[in-house]
Scaffold this active site. Structure first.
Site, PDB file in Angstrom:
ATOM      1  N   MET A  76       0.852  -1.186   0.000  1.00 58.32           N
ATOM      2  CA  MET A  76       0.000   0.000   0.000  1.00 58.32           C
ATOM      3  C   MET A  76       0.892   1.241   0.000  1.00 58.32           C
ATOM      4  SD  MET A  76      -2.689  -1.667  -0.086  1.00 58.32           S
ATOM      5  CE  MET A  76      -3.875  -0.356  -0.156  1.00 58.32           C
ATOM      6  N   TYR A  81      -2.090   6.268   0.717  1.00 56.46           N
ATOM      7  CA  TYR A  81      -3.138   5.404   1.294  1.00 56.46           C
ATOM      8  C   TYR A  81      -3.239   5.597   2.807  1.00 56.46           C
ATOM      9  CZ  TYR A  81      -5.870   1.185   2.266  1.00 56.46           C
ATOM     10  OH  TYR A  81      -6.844   0.292   2.690  1.00 56.46           O
ATOM     11  N   GLY A 126       0.937  -5.012   1.754  1.00 52.08           N
ATOM     12  CA  GLY A 126      -0.357  -5.067   1.066  1.00 52.08           C
ATOM     13  C   GLY A 126      -0.333  -5.845  -0.240  1.00 52.08           C
ATOM     14  N   GLU A 149       5.193  -4.635   7.695  1.00 53.01           N
ATOM     15  CA  GLU A 149       4.350  -3.751   8.523  1.00 53.01           C
ATOM     16  C   GLU A 149       4.962  -3.494   9.892  1.00 53.01           C
ATOM     17  OE1 GLU A 149       3.259  -6.121   6.525  1.00 53.01           O
ATOM     18  OE2 GLU A 149       1.382  -5.514   5.530  1.00 53.01           O
ATOM     19  N   TYR A 245     -23.263 -30.338  -5.421  1.00 52.27           N
ATOM     20  CA  TYR A 245     -24.217 -30.990  -6.339  1.00 52.27           C
ATOM     21  C   TYR A 245     -25.025 -29.936  -7.098  1.00 52.27           C
ATOM     22  CZ  TYR A 245     -23.365 -35.803  -4.836  1.00 52.27           C
ATOM     23  OH  TYR A 245     -22.792 -37.013  -4.613  1.00 52.27           O
TER      24      TYR A 245
HETATM   25  N1  COA Z   1       4.487   3.675  -0.302  1.00 52.92           N
HETATM   26  C1  COA Z   1       4.783   4.895  -0.755  1.00 52.92           C
HETATM   27  N2  COA Z   1       5.896   5.180  -1.436  1.00 52.92           N
HETATM   28  C2  COA Z   1       6.741   4.159  -1.666  1.00 52.92           C
HETATM   29  C3  COA Z   1       6.495   2.865  -1.222  1.00 52.92           C
HETATM   30  C4  COA Z   1       5.291   2.624  -0.512  1.00 52.92           C
HETATM   31  N3  COA Z   1       4.943   1.427  -0.074  1.00 52.92           N
HETATM   32  N4  COA Z   1       7.533   2.077  -1.583  1.00 52.92           N
HETATM   33  C5  COA Z   1       8.391   2.872  -2.239  1.00 52.92           C
HETATM   34  N5  COA Z   1       7.916   4.128  -2.284  1.00 52.92           N
HETATM   35  C6  COA Z   1       8.512   5.300  -2.908  1.00 52.92           C
HETATM   36  C7  COA Z   1       9.638   5.910  -2.056  1.00 52.92           C
HETATM   37  O1  COA Z   1       9.093   6.759  -1.071  1.00 52.92           O
HETATM   38  C8  COA Z   1      10.431   6.620  -3.112  1.00 52.92           C
HETATM   39  O2  COA Z   1       9.740   7.809  -3.438  1.00 52.92           O
HETATM   40  P1  COA Z   1      10.568   9.162  -3.786  1.00 52.92           P
HETATM   41  O3  COA Z   1      11.340   8.839  -5.042  1.00 52.92           O
HETATM   42  O4  COA Z   1       9.510  10.172  -4.019  1.00 52.92           O
HETATM   43  O5  COA Z   1      11.458   9.428  -2.628  1.00 52.92           O
HETATM   44  C9  COA Z   1      10.333   5.693  -4.308  1.00 52.92           C
HETATM   45  O6  COA Z   1       9.167   4.922  -4.101  1.00 52.92           O
HETATM   46  C10 COA Z   1      11.493   4.753  -4.473  1.00 52.92           C
HETATM   47  O7  COA Z   1      11.678   4.090  -3.229  1.00 52.92           O
HETATM   48  P2  COA Z   1      13.126   3.716  -2.645  1.00 52.92           P
HETATM   49  O8  COA Z   1      12.925   3.322  -1.231  1.00 52.92           O
HETATM   50  O9  COA Z   1      14.071   4.816  -2.921  1.00 52.92           O
HETATM   51  O10 COA Z   1      13.474   2.475  -3.590  1.00 52.92           O
HETATM   52  P3  COA Z   1      14.485   1.256  -3.321  1.00 52.92           P
HETATM   53  O11 COA Z   1      14.538   0.519  -4.614  1.00 52.92           O
HETATM   54  O12 COA Z   1      15.747   1.720  -2.728  1.00 52.92           O
HETATM   55  O13 COA Z   1      13.758   0.330  -2.219  1.00 52.92           O
HETATM   56  C11 COA Z   1      11.847  -0.839  -1.319  1.00 52.92           C
HETATM   57  C12 COA Z   1      12.589  -0.396  -2.591  1.00 52.92           C
HETATM   58  C13 COA Z   1      10.553  -1.484  -1.831  1.00 52.92           C
HETATM   59  C14 COA Z   1      12.688  -1.849  -0.525  1.00 52.92           C
HETATM   60  C15 COA Z   1      11.545   0.391  -0.422  1.00 52.92           C
HETATM   61  O14 COA Z   1      10.993   1.427  -1.221  1.00 52.92           O
HETATM   62  C16 COA Z   1      10.574   0.104   0.694  1.00 52.92           C
HETATM   63  O15 COA Z   1      10.983  -0.427   1.720  1.00 52.92           O
HETATM   64  N6  COA Z   1       9.266   0.432   0.501  1.00 52.92           N
HETATM   65  C17 COA Z   1       8.260   0.197   1.507  1.00 52.92           C
HETATM   66  C18 COA Z   1       7.836  -1.246   1.490  1.00 52.92           C
HETATM   67  C19 COA Z   1       6.806  -1.530   2.548  1.00 52.92           C
HETATM   68  O16 COA Z   1       7.114  -1.590   3.710  1.00 52.92           O
HETATM   69  N7  COA Z   1       5.563  -1.729   2.121  1.00 52.92           N
HETATM   70  C20 COA Z   1       4.501  -2.097   2.980  1.00 52.92           C
HETATM   71  C21 COA Z   1       3.409  -1.144   2.866  1.00 52.92           C
HETATM   72  S1  COA Z   1       1.973  -1.834   3.672  1.00 52.92           S
END
Ligand code: COA
Length: 284
Positions: A76, A81, A126, A149, A245
């Protein structure tokens, strides 16, 4: 006399979702790679329209849910969200949750065509719900999964905990829910979360193969079987006996292909095939 041609209708893509058709497969691509395909309220609302359109679109015989770029989905959208709805009215907040749940499990689980989650990369929080709601999930060995989470101070709601309880074995489920530790595609397969994990280079090919196998079957039966499975899981044995059935009778009566008759005739009378080893000859 000139033959009337109809221009193909456009793919039902939206700002946040791309749809590509290929030989009966609708590739439904979460398309916010710059945000790691995090699911925003806008994306969730759009997806309802996409699924409605694909349900009736003959170019979609199998739906594959996947993500653009290096991610399946980072779950999410934590900004749009969560944070931006913190001050919403109760009715606004309820709508945002309802749109999300409406497709992430309810519409997907009962989608009347086979669904495959192709987990190509990051898959967090999510994102587990729509992945589990698909009939089959295939991951890249290199994909990274996480029930993250706990790492940012919430519990896995959005039916994530329910989705995990559906597929993952108990020991792994509690471990990963409570620690938030990430794991790869092979581990996801070992826990029961996905059906298979293959090297990323083979992922699309393997998913295509499964889709083609499904397309060889009678689609009316495939839909009835998946929906029956989902329903009986929530029933006791007496209820499921009765339901199955009734469902069976209804399915045969409404089968445009009359598969049951064909199957019996070709096996018992024509002796042209063996049901244990393959499908009856379809067509005509
Ligand atoms: N919600 C909102 N924005 C998100 C996001 C999320 N779940 N996951 C990534 N983004 C955004 C970041 O804020 C960043 O935005 P910006 O460029 O405006 O700063 C962009 O996406 C890139 O993210 P970044 O963290 O720099 O990428 P990465 O490749 O280094 O790492 C992840 C990727 C997925 C490991 C990392 O983004 C992350 O941990 N995201 C959250 C995952 C999570 O906990 N999700 C559960 C939600 S319920």
């Amino acid at each position: 006399m000139s033959e009337k041609t109809t221009a193909p209708s456009p793919a039902p893509g939206t700002k946040n979702i791309k749809v590509e058709f290929e030989d009966g497969i609708a590739w439904v691509i979460l398309n916010r790679p710059e945000k790691r395909n995090a699911m925003s309220p806008e994306l969730n609302r759009e997806m309802l329209g996409v699924l409605d359109a694909l349900e009736l679109d003959d170019r979609c015989k199998v739906l594959v849910l996947t993500g653009a770029g290096e991610s399946f989905s980072a779950g999410m959208d934590i900004k749009e969200y969560f944070r931006e709805t913190d001050n919403a009215t109760p009715i606004e907040a309820m709508r945002v949750k309802r749109d999300s749940m409406a497709w992430q499990w309810r519409r997907l689980m009962f989608f009347p065509k086979p669904t495959i989650a192709m987990v190509n990369g990051w898959c967090f929080g999510g994102a587990f719900t729509p992945m589990v709601a698909c009939d089959i999930a295939i991951a890249a060995d290199e994909a990274t999964f996480g029930l993250s989470e706990i790492n940012w101070g919430i519990i896995p709601a959005g039916n994530v905990t329910r989705a995990v309880a559906e597929k993952m074995n108990t020991g792994d489920a509690l471990y990963y829910l409570m620690t938030g530790e990430s794991f790869d595609g092979k581990k996801a397969c070992a826990t029961g979360l996905v059906k298979e994990s293959v090297p990323r280079a083979q992922l699309r090919g393997r998913v295509r193969e499964i889709a083609q196998l499904l397309m060889k079957k009678n689609p009316h039966l495939v839909a009835a079987i998946k929906i029956a499975y989902r329903r009986v899981k929530e029933m006791d044995w007496d209820q499921s006996e009765d339901y199955l059935y009734a469902k069976a009778g209804d399915t045969y009566a409404s089968d445009p292909e009359r598969g049951r008759q064909k199957g019996m005739t070709q096996f018992l009378d024509d002796k042209t095939y063996r049901p244990g080893l393959g499908t009856y000859k379809r067509g005509d």
